[in-house]
Design a protein around this motif. Structure first.
Motif, PDB file in Angstrom:
ATOM      1  N   GLY A  66       0.785  -1.230   0.000  1.00  0.00           N
ATOM      2  CA  GLY A  66       0.000   0.000   0.000  1.00  0.00           C
ATOM      3  C   GLY A  66       0.813   1.274   0.000  1.00  0.00           C
ATOM      4  O   GLY A  66       0.237   2.364  -0.033  1.00  0.00           O
ATOM      5  N   ALA A 110       2.783   7.530  -2.492  1.00  0.00           N
ATOM      6  CA  ALA A 110       1.354   7.213  -2.441  1.00  0.00           C
ATOM      7  C   ALA A 110       1.107   6.106  -1.434  1.00  0.00           C
ATOM      8  O   ALA A 110       1.817   5.083  -1.421  1.00  0.00           O
ATOM      9  CB  ALA A 110       0.861   6.794  -3.820  1.00  0.00           C
ATOM     10  N   TRP A 111       0.096   6.306  -0.587  1.00  0.00           N
ATOM     11  CA  TRP A 111      -0.289   5.313   0.418  1.00  0.00           C
ATOM     12  C   TRP A 111      -1.785   5.093   0.343  1.00  0.00           C
ATOM     13  O   TRP A 111      -2.555   6.061   0.177  1.00  0.00           O
ATOM     14  CB  TRP A 111       0.092   5.798   1.819  1.00  0.00           C
ATOM     15  N   SER A 112      -2.217   3.854   0.445  1.00  0.00           N
ATOM     16  CA  SER A 112      -3.644   3.536   0.440  1.00  0.00           C
ATOM     17  C   SER A 112      -3.900   2.330   1.324  1.00  0.00           C
ATOM     18  O   SER A 112      -3.101   1.379   1.362  1.00  0.00           O
ATOM     19  CB  SER A 112      -4.135   3.257  -0.987  1.00  0.00           C
ATOM     20  N   HIS A 115      -9.708   1.823   1.767  1.00  0.00           N
ATOM     21  CA  HIS A 115     -10.425   2.841   0.983  1.00  0.00           C
ATOM     22  C   HIS A 115      -9.953   4.272   1.275  1.00  0.00           C
ATOM     23  O   HIS A 115     -10.521   5.214   0.730  1.00  0.00           O
ATOM     24  CB  HIS A 115     -11.941   2.759   1.197  1.00  0.00           C
ATOM     25  N   ALA A 116      -8.960   4.437   2.133  1.00  0.00           N
ATOM     26  CA  ALA A 116      -8.374   5.758   2.361  1.00  0.00           C
ATOM     27  C   ALA A 116      -7.037   5.833   1.624  1.00  0.00           C
ATOM     28  O   ALA A 116      -6.352   4.825   1.428  1.00  0.00           O
ATOM     29  CB  ALA A 116      -8.167   6.028   3.845  1.00  0.00           C
ATOM     30  N   SER A 117      -6.661   7.034   1.210  1.00  0.00           N
ATOM     31  CA  SER A 117      -5.397   7.170   0.488  1.00  0.00           C
ATOM     32  C   SER A 117      -4.872   8.592   0.647  1.00  0.00           C
ATOM     33  O   SER A 117      -5.620   9.525   0.952  1.00  0.00           O
ATOM     34  CB  SER A 117      -5.588   6.851  -1.001  1.00  0.00           C
ATOM     35  N   TRP A 119      -1.717  11.053  -1.372  1.00  0.00           N
ATOM     36  CA  TRP A 119      -0.677  11.169  -2.392  1.00  0.00           C
ATOM     37  C   TRP A 119       0.059  12.480  -2.194  1.00  0.00           C
ATOM     38  O   TRP A 119      -0.557  13.539  -2.066  1.00  0.00           O
ATOM     39  CB  TRP A 119      -1.310  11.111  -3.787  1.00  0.00           C
ATOM     40  N   GLU A 157      -7.653  11.261   0.394  1.00  0.00           N
ATOM     41  CA  GLU A 157      -9.039  10.841   0.225  1.00  0.00           C
ATOM     42  C   GLU A 157      -9.433   9.987   1.423  1.00  0.00           C
ATOM     43  O   GLU A 157      -8.668   9.105   1.840  1.00  0.00           O
ATOM     44  CB  GLU A 157      -9.215  10.053  -1.066  1.00  0.00           C
ATOM     45  N   SER A 169     -16.828   8.965  -0.379  1.00  0.00           N
ATOM     46  CA  SER A 169     -15.558   9.456   0.149  1.00  0.00           C
ATOM     47  C   SER A 169     -15.419  10.946  -0.074  1.00  0.00           C
ATOM     48  O   SER A 169     -15.955  11.499  -1.045  1.00  0.00           O
ATOM     49  CB  SER A 169     -14.379   8.741  -0.533  1.00  0.00           C
ATOM     50  N   THR A 171     -12.815  14.015  -0.867  1.00  0.00           N
ATOM     51  CA  THR A 171     -11.521  14.183  -1.536  1.00  0.00           C
ATOM     52  C   THR A 171     -11.020  15.618  -1.354  1.00  0.00           C
ATOM     53  O   THR A 171     -11.802  16.559  -1.263  1.00  0.00           O
ATOM     54  CB  THR A 171     -11.622  13.867  -3.036  1.00  0.00           C
TER      55      THR A 171
END
Length: 205
Positions: A66, A110-112, A115-117, A119, A157, A169, A171
Motif C-alpha cells: 500500500g 502514495a499510500w492507500s 479505501h483511504a489514500s 498522495w 481521500e 468518500s 476528496t
C-alpha cells in the motif's frame, strides 16, 4: 525521431527501473510575425532546423504493501541548428529552444489502505530561456532566463460512508501547497496555491 528504452524489474517486481534515450530533429517549424517583410505577405513563415535529445529515467519502489515511491528525472538538450531565412530572437542558430527546461525532476509517495489514500508529489523544473518584450528600450525583445521552481502537491481521500451498496468518500487536492511564485512564460505569473474539495461515490451493483 528515434528512441530506445530499457526496463528492469527487481526483487520480485517490487522495484521497477526504466530509462529512455531519444533524439528528434525538426525542420520547417511554423512561426508568426506581427510585421511581414512586405505588405500583403503572410504573417506565418517557416523556421530552419532544430534538434532535441534527452534521457528520461524513472524508478518505482513498493516500499510496503500500500505504500509506493515514484521518482523520475528528465534531461533535455535542445539547440537551434539553422535559423532559416526569417529567423528572429525566438530562433537563433546556436541558441536553445525557448521555454524548455534542461532538467526536470519529480517524485511522489502514495499510500492507500481501507479505501483511504494520500498522495504527495513534488516537481522541480530547471531554468528556461524566454523572450521579454516589456522593455521599451528593446522593442524586438530580449532573451532572459526564467528561474527554476519547485511545486509540492497533495491529494488525500477519506471514506465517509461504507456499505454493501457502495461508498462515499471526501476528496481534497491541494496544488502548489507552499504557494510558490513562478512564471512558465515571462510576464505571466502562474497560478498560486489552489485547493479543491470534492466527493467520490462508488456504487456496487
Amino acid at each position: 525521431s528515434f528512441e530506445i528504452g530499457i526496463e528492469r524489474m527487481l526483487l520480485d517486481g517490487r522495484i521497477r527501473l526504466g530509462a529512455t534515450g531519444y533524439t528528434q530533429r525538426f525542420q520547417d517549424l511554423i512561426q508568426y510575425t506581427f510585421a511581414p517583410t512586405r505588405p500583403g505577405e503572410s504573417n506565418y513563415f517557416n523556421l530552419g532546423v532544430a534538434r532535441a535529445r534527452g534521457i528520461e529515467a524513472a524508478a518505482q519502489v513498493a516500499i510496503l504493501p500500500g505504500l509506493q515511491l515514484d521518482v523520475s528525472h528528465d534531461w533535455l538538450g535542445r539547440e537551434v541548428l539553422a535559423s532559416g531565412d526569417a529567423g528572429d530572437l525566438t530562433f537563433v542558430e546556436g541558441s536553445r529552444l525557448l521555454r524548455r527546461p534542461e532538467h526536470r525532476t519529480s517524485g511522489s509517495l502514495a499510500w492507500s489502505a481501507h479505501h483511504a489514500s494520500i498522495w504527495l508529489g513534488a516537481t522541480h523544473v530547471g531554468s528556461r530561456e524566454d523572450i521579454d518584450f516589456s522593455d521599451p528600450a528593446a522593442p524586438a525583445g530580449k532573451r532572459v532566463t526564467l528561474d527554476s521552481y519547485t511545486l509540492l502537491n497533495a491529494a488525500p481521500e477519506m471514506p465517509i460512508v461504507r456499505g454493501d451498496r457502495g461508498t462515499l468518500s471526501g476528496t481534497l487536492r491541494i496544488e502548489n501547497v507552499l504557494d510558490a511564485e513562478f512564471q512558465e512564460i515571462v510576464g505571466f505569473p502562474a497560478r498560486r496555491r489552489a485547493i479543491h474539495l470534492g466527493m467520490r461515490a462508488g456504487i456496487g451493483l
